[in-house]
Design a protein around this motif. Structure first.
Motif: not given
Length: 195
Positions: A124-141
């Motif tokens: 697990l990691q931490t850093h300043e800011g915000y992140e956004w992700f969109y799953v294109l294919d497969g399944h993400a954990r």
């Protein structure tokens, strides 16, 4: 001002201000950039203020550190070819394909996560800011703090990156995602091995 007698001099004269602007856009100090590129902290300001003529050996690590093509540093004339030539970056078992070509601000990447169990670690990691992700294919954990989610193609997540987090494939297939993050996230996700 154009110098018809020496066009190379005109090109090189503009490199320093571009280097300074790129470094400032990333909020990088001269010392941090020196560490990242292997150039000395005394060389960098001389390059930025034009007192030192840049060499290819200096420009290559600077372009890599700033995440821009060498052509952008020297303001090469446009070729008229609109295609972007993507160069994947491999880090910690991930393949990250940069989709943006400028330093600073929001960065976009296509990320390919290896099948579950093939990732070297679930740190697990931490850093300043915000992140956004969109799953294109497969399944993400997706692990966010104490909670865990499974996202499929077409699902997205947005989160505060100060909360410990990790993203990987949820099963025996790779997962592909489109990810957006700011400069702090870019440094955290693309830091060279050993940082």
């Amino acid at each position: 001002m154009d110098n018809p007698d020496n066009p190379a001099e005109d090109v090189l004269a503009g490199v320093g201000p571009r280097l300074r602007a790129l470094r400032r856009a990333r909020n990088a100090t001269l010392a941090a950039l020196a560490h990242e590129t292997g150039l000395t902290a005394s060389t960098l300001p001389r390059l930025e203020n034009g007192k030192l003529r840049p060499t290819l050996e200096q420009l290559l690590p600077l372009a890599r550190a700033h995440g821009v093509p060498l052509d952008d540093l020297v303001a090469a004339p446009p070729t008229g070819d609109p295609r972007i030539h993507l160069r994947p970056v491999r880090r910690s078992g991930l393949v990250m394909v940069p989709l943006t070509r400028r330093a600073g601000g929001i960065q976009a990447y296509k990320v390919i996560y290896p099948p579950a169990g093939r990732s070297p670690t679930m740190k697990l990691q931490t850093h300043e800011g915000y992140e956004w992700f969109y799953v294109l294919d497969g399944h993400a954990r997706f692990v966010l703090g104490e909670r865990e989610f499974r996202l499929g193609a077409g699902e997205a997540a947005e989160f505060d990156t100060r909360i410990p987090h990790w993203i990987g494939s949820a099963d025996s297939r790779p997962a592909e995602a489109l990810t957006l993050f700011g400069p702090q996230g870019e440094r955290a996700h693309l830091a060279p091995a050993g940082h």
